[in-house]
Design a protein around this motif. Structure first.
Motif, PDB file in Angstrom:
ATOM      1  N   ALA A 147     103.872  31.768  91.286  1.00  9.62           N
ATOM      2  CA  ALA A 147     104.299  32.988  90.474  1.00  9.62           C
ATOM      3  C   ALA A 147     103.070  34.131  90.135  1.00  9.62           C
ATOM      4  N   VAL A 148     101.917  33.557  89.943  1.00  5.18           N
ATOM      5  CA  VAL A 148     100.862  34.263  89.691  1.00  5.18           C
ATOM      6  C   VAL A 148      99.662  34.485  90.626  1.00  5.18           C
ATOM      7  N   ALA A 157     106.186  43.238  86.542  1.00  6.82           N
ATOM      8  CA  ALA A 157     105.466  42.422  86.247  1.00  6.82           C
ATOM      9  C   ALA A 157     105.185  42.087  84.851  1.00  6.82           C
ATOM     10  N   VAL A 158     103.951  40.783  85.198  1.00 11.88           N
ATOM     11  CA  VAL A 158     103.118  40.285  84.284  1.00 11.88           C
ATOM     12  C   VAL A 158     101.432  40.616  84.538  1.00 11.88           C
ATOM     13  N   PHE A 159     101.243  41.188  84.184  1.00 12.25           N
ATOM     14  CA  PHE A 159      99.055  41.243  84.092  1.00 12.25           C
ATOM     15  C   PHE A 159      98.447  40.268  82.607  1.00 12.25           C
ATOM     16  N   ILE A 160      98.348  39.774  83.417  1.00 10.31           N
ATOM     17  CA  ILE A 160      97.108  39.029  82.358  1.00 10.31           C
ATOM     18  C   ILE A 160      96.079  39.134  82.254  1.00 10.31           C
ATOM     19  N   THR A 161      95.397  40.096  81.212  1.00  6.70           N
ATOM     20  CA  THR A 161      93.751  40.404  81.014  1.00  6.70           C
ATOM     21  C   THR A 161      93.019  39.365  80.702  1.00  6.70           C
ATOM     22  N   HIS A 162      93.051  38.325  80.285  1.00  6.84           N
ATOM     23  CA  HIS A 162      91.854  37.110  80.277  1.00  6.84           C
ATOM     24  C   HIS A 162      92.721  35.436  79.538  1.00  6.84           C
ATOM     25  N   TRP A 196     108.219  32.472  80.503  1.00  5.04           N
ATOM     26  CA  TRP A 196     108.522  32.745  82.013  1.00  5.04           C
ATOM     27  C   TRP A 196     109.727  32.896  82.672  1.00  5.04           C
ATOM     28  N   ARG A 197     110.549  31.706  82.457  1.00  2.80           N
ATOM     29  CA  ARG A 197     111.191  31.532  82.903  1.00  2.80           C
ATOM     30  C   ARG A 197     112.140  32.605  81.990  1.00  2.80           C
ATOM     31  N   LYS A 198     112.440  32.319  80.736  1.00  2.00           N
ATOM     32  CA  LYS A 198     113.581  33.555  79.936  1.00  2.00           C
ATOM     33  C   LYS A 198     113.282  34.837  80.387  1.00  2.00           C
ATOM     34  N   LEU A 199     111.807  34.800  81.017  1.00  2.26           N
ATOM     35  CA  LEU A 199     111.717  36.302  81.475  1.00  2.26           C
ATOM     36  C   LEU A 199     111.859  36.675  83.092  1.00  2.26           C
ATOM     37  N   GLY A 200     112.888  35.555  83.611  1.00  4.11           N
ATOM     38  CA  GLY A 200     113.638  36.379  84.968  1.00  4.11           C
ATOM     39  C   GLY A 200     112.767  35.718  85.508  1.00  4.11           C
ATOM     40  N   ALA A 201     111.655  34.724  85.675  1.00  2.00           N
ATOM     41  CA  ALA A 201     110.501  34.425  86.132  1.00  2.00           C
ATOM     42  C   ALA A 201     109.924  35.383  87.640  1.00  2.00           C
ATOM     43  N   PRO A 202     109.084  35.804  86.040  1.00  2.00           N
ATOM     44  CA  PRO A 202     108.264  37.911  87.130  1.00  2.00           C
ATOM     45  C   PRO A 202     107.022  37.272  87.900  1.00  2.00           C
ATOM     46  N   HIS A 240      93.899  29.170  85.570  1.00  2.00           N
ATOM     47  CA  HIS A 240      94.284  28.287  84.019  1.00  2.00           C
ATOM     48  C   HIS A 240      95.695  28.983  83.905  1.00  2.00           C
ATOM     49  N   ALA A 241      96.121  29.958  84.149  1.00  3.59           N
ATOM     50  CA  ALA A 241      97.706  29.832  84.020  1.00  3.59           C
ATOM     51  C   ALA A 241      97.982  29.117  84.807  1.00  3.59           C
ATOM     52  N   ARG A 242      97.847  29.343  86.342  1.00  3.03           N
ATOM     53  CA  ARG A 242      99.130  28.407  86.995  1.00  3.03           C
ATOM     54  C   ARG A 242      98.712  27.435  86.713  1.00  3.03           C
ATOM     55  N   ARG A 243      97.812  26.897  86.128  1.00  2.00           N
ATOM     56  CA  ARG A 243      97.823  25.097  85.408  1.00  2.00           C
ATOM     57  C   ARG A 243      98.603  24.722  84.212  1.00  2.00           C
ATOM     58  N   LYS A 244      98.816  25.977  83.518  1.00  2.41           N
ATOM     59  CA  LYS A 244      99.914  25.844  82.152  1.00  2.41           C
ATOM     60  C   LYS A 244     101.279  26.554  82.698  1.00  2.41           C
TER      61      LYS A 244
END
Lengths: 558, 558
Positions: free
Chosen positions: B120-121, B71-76, B89-95, B106-110
């Motif tokens: 995925a978020v 998984a990926v964790f985003i702190t802020h 995200w794709r290169k990382l295998g869509a985690p 914000h992550a979803r918008r991006k």
């Protein structure tokens, strides 16, 4: 009846910090006899002037009026005041140049380097000695700054006295050279000052400036507490600081080494001109290698992160056999000039990787500025009590803030930027003309105008890359083979994953095939269609509209 | 018996400020299960990355091991922590991606903007809630910073607890969002902390940091005393500051306008996520034009001098019908990031020319940092009492200084820069592998490696100009006509005063004439001789060895 004008015309330095050049003139309109105070340079940067070597003021106006130019006066030997004179001296009609001993020493060397005549530089004594230049009587009066023999000018004219401060601070204990002398200033002020043209650099520093003498004890403590080798860097021209540093080293039992050509040159100039006395014995770097590192103090060039200076070289490894390592200390006895931060920081990190301790001036202990702070500027206003005030040596925001201080004191103050010709003859400064000014670039060995487009082309190539397309048209005005494409500064593959060059050649072949006979007769039209198609393809493939050069070669019938 | 490793591998953010990306892994050597904390970007500059749009970490290692990524964790939601995820995200295998509400927003918008899957978020609640990811149990704990919902991570593993602070400060009155909670921290510390991975940004700031709450009264006073329109700028993501500014405007009876897309987007995100309450009513800019300027407060993007942001636009004249003039005030409620000084200063001067009063943070009144200062970092060490300390989020000099603080307290501390894989499983952090890392550029629409040479070519063209030479060889292997030369980014005339292109064509014609038959059969040799001669001529004529592209076109017999 037309009265005589007393004009002031900044060609550089007013509305920017750098490349100072101030013209004064006296006489009937359009026939004023002129003097030039300072002719400096500014340093280029990658953002706006990639590839440029030096930036100088555009002196076209003065060139056109060189028959009216009586002399050039150089206030001090900093590059932003002296750096342009040797490059532009011929264009100005080979005028006589006046400066004090230390400044003249540097001016002559620069003249020699540029193949100009060093004997044009005349050494002058200080106030009350007077140099006459047409209607002007000019006296150099000593001011404290960050280089020896910095001077203000008392410029007496038939219309009154002008005080041009040059770069200055109020320092009664400057370590080296003449201290601020309130009595002398009062004497200069006494006959009345019509106009004060005054340094604005530190107008946003709201506390009174500190004396050069305050940094010595701090530096001495730091060097005394350092276990390994100490390298200290500052501007080479700050000879007082070099002396402070060297004495601190000596007192800590360290041998002093000068690293970097400018450092050795400045100390030598200080000694040759008799200004630099009691400087500790300096040992050559070859000897230094034999001395334990905790007995060494290296004074090194490169406080602004300059890539070729001694500090940057040390940050990359060995320099003249010396290198830094864990336990050593690097002291930045300097302030980073805005724009140089990235270079300085990158060097600090390289040293950090070596385990070197970095000490900079964050706490304000190891450096003081050479310019008057706001309270010192206000004191200057108070001493000279001028009828009018013209802030100089500052960006627009500095000049404006400085003028506000003058207005608050009831002095007629004017923000005059490069190209504004101001007449001091009346009771208030009045703008009488606007002169075209600008910048001249020394680009390699050639001088070019800032607006010539050369640098703009470079910036565009740097941002967008460059595509070259080669098209051959045969004797029958039909394309011979396919367009040949080369790229520079563009990704090899585009979003389609195909090679960009191949996609371009494919697309451009289509464009050529679709050209009608009339277009094929017209090189300009071919070029235009190719350019447009190339930009469209690079936009689609790599998201950039590249710069494009098209060469159409036309084979001629035998 | 091989024991399990608990690895830490920074791929970005350790040895630089920007593009954070930290990998943690647990398991047998080479088979550790992985999580990624943050995936940020850095912004390019003209000096080293002209034309580049974004800089991201080189995640090749993680790509190769994506089957191990849990998984990926985003702190802020700051760009240097979140900006790369949608691109990679794709290169990382869509985690799966975990973040708190505001960050996830914000992550979803991006993700949407880049055509990646926003679902995925996943939004996660805060400590003590736990998200499991392979052998890791991860809790987000609130920290104060300069964006809402900034978080540290408690990462529990079979080998012990890791505390990853994220970007943080100790602020008990942060205006918006969760205050520093010493009790919560003590609770997290209680079971014992194996490793503290800790923000180092402000380790050189020796005084304790100030609270966000201290700037409000100062800003209110300033706005209250301003006679004209007030424009205030700060990072759009600093929602607490926007609230402080807007409330100060409201209390001074001013209508608040948001200028700039990022500003509106952040306020909207704050409202939609329910974080931003009591924000004063905002009026659209169209209405603002009808309101007296002394009743207006504009919150504008562009505190770093960004050319397209609202402040820069205002500095060039009208923006959305608004313009600044004499008597107005511009407040920089921000600190200029090193490298941005020139742009910011140039904007200040443009406003100075309009008569606008500029207020910046020189006196430290109108801005506070979002990072922990040295005493706050030390307090953090004290609270968590970790067995080992790994400084992160800093240049080398910051990491080194931070590690010294840890060592002084007796904590096993290690400076681990990008690419150093550290094992926490033992009693001290130990470096177990070095991974190749670097930077990936988003260049237009294409990703390129920092070492691909593309940007190097651009820098060379920007420094030296570009000469294109076109040579045609006929069917008999003899030159057809003379070489054709085009230049870009070079002066028109050289020191000989002749046109550079003509001198080049003359010299290269000579070179072609002297070529022997064997050379004329070999395109590479022709190119090499032409290139060398071209560089020599440009050196002689303009003092620069230009970049050269040679195209040899060979006519084929029919």
């Amino acid at each position: 009846m037309s009265r005589d004008r007393l004009i002031y015309l900044p060609l550089g330095g007013a509305g920017e910090i750098g490349m100072n050049a101030y013209v004064y003139g006296y006489g009937p309109k359009g026939r004023e006899r002129l003097i030039l105070v300072d002719l400096g340079v500014t340093f280029p940067d990658m953002d706006s002037t990639p590839g440029v070597d030096l930036i100088m003021p555009d002196i076209t106006w003065l060139e056109k009026n060189k028959d009216r130019l009586e002399a050039v006066f150089i206030t001090h030997a900093h590059e932003d005041h002296i750096g342009g004179i040797a490059h532009m001296w011929r264009k100005l009609g080979a005028p006589v140049v006046y400066a004090r001993v230390f400044t003249a020493h540097h001016a002559r060397r620069k003249m020699e380097e540029q193949g100009a005549d060093p004997s044009a530089v005349n050494t002058v004594p200080v106030y009350p000695a007077v140099t006459e230049a047409g209607p002007f009587k000019v006296s150099f009066f000593p001011v404290a700054h960050s280089i020896p023999e910095s001077s203000g000018l008392v410029i007496d004219t038939p219309a009154g006295r002008i005080v041009h401060t040059g770069d200055f601070k109020l320092d009664e204990t400057p370590v080296l050279g003449e201290a601020f002398d309130p009595k002398l200033w009062a004497e200069i002020a006494k006959p009345g000052v019509k106009a004060l043209v005054c340094d604005s650099t530190n107008v946003f520093s709201v506390k009174a400036g500190r004396s050069e003498a305050t940094v010595g004890p701090e530096i001495e403590r730091l060097i005394g507490e350092s276990a390994g080798m100490v390298v200290a860097t500052t501007f080479a021209s700050n000879v007082a600081r070099l002396k402070t540093l060297a004495l601190a080293g000596q007192r800590s039992g360290r041998s002093v080494v000068l690293l970097g050509r400018a450092m050795r040159r400045m100390v030598q100039a200080g000694m040759e001109t008799g200004l630099l006395k009691d400087f500790p014995t300096v040992i050559p770097v070859e000897e230094a290698r034999e001395i334990p590192r905790n007995n060494l103090l290296l004074l090194a060039t490169g406080s602004q992160g300059e890539r070729r200076a001694a500090v940057a070289q040390l940050s990359r490894g060995k320099y003249l056999g010396m290198s830094m390592k864990e336990g050593d200390t690097l002291l930045f006895s300097s302030k980073t000039i805005p724009g140089n931060e990235r270079g300085v920081i990158s060097i600090m990190n390289a040293f950090s990787e070596m385990g070197v301790d970095i000490v900079d001036d964050d706490d304000g202990l190891y450096h003081v500025s050479g310019h008057a702070n706001r309270p010192d500027i206000e004191r200057t206003h108070e001493v000279f009590k001028p009828q009018m005030l013209i802030p100089m040596h500052g960006e627009h925001r500095h000049l404006r803030q400085h003028a506000k201080l003058g207005e608050a004191r009831g002095i007629a103050s004017l923000v005059a930027v490069n190209g504004m010709m101001v007449d001091f003859a009346g009771n208030r400064p009045s703008v009488v003309e606007y002169i075209d000014t600008g910048r001249t670039y020394l680009d390699g060995s050639v001088k070019i105008g800032a607006m010539d487009g050369v640098v703009r082309e470079r910036i565009r190539m740097a941002l967008h890359g460059h595509v070259m397309v080669n098209v051959i048209i045969d004797e029958d005005d039909t394309p011979l083979g396919e367009p040949w494409v080369e790229t520079m500064g563009l990704p090899r593959n585009g979003t389609s994953n195909a090679e960009l060059v191949e996609v371009l050649e494919g697309d451009l072949t289509q464009v050529m095939m679709r050209m009608d006979d009339k277009t094929l007769l017209d090189d300009d039209k071919i070029e235009e269609q190719i350019r447009r198609a190339t930009r469209m393809t690079t936009q689609n493939e790599v998201g950039k509209k590249a710069e494009v050069t098209v060469v159409v070669s036309r084979l001629m019938g035998a």
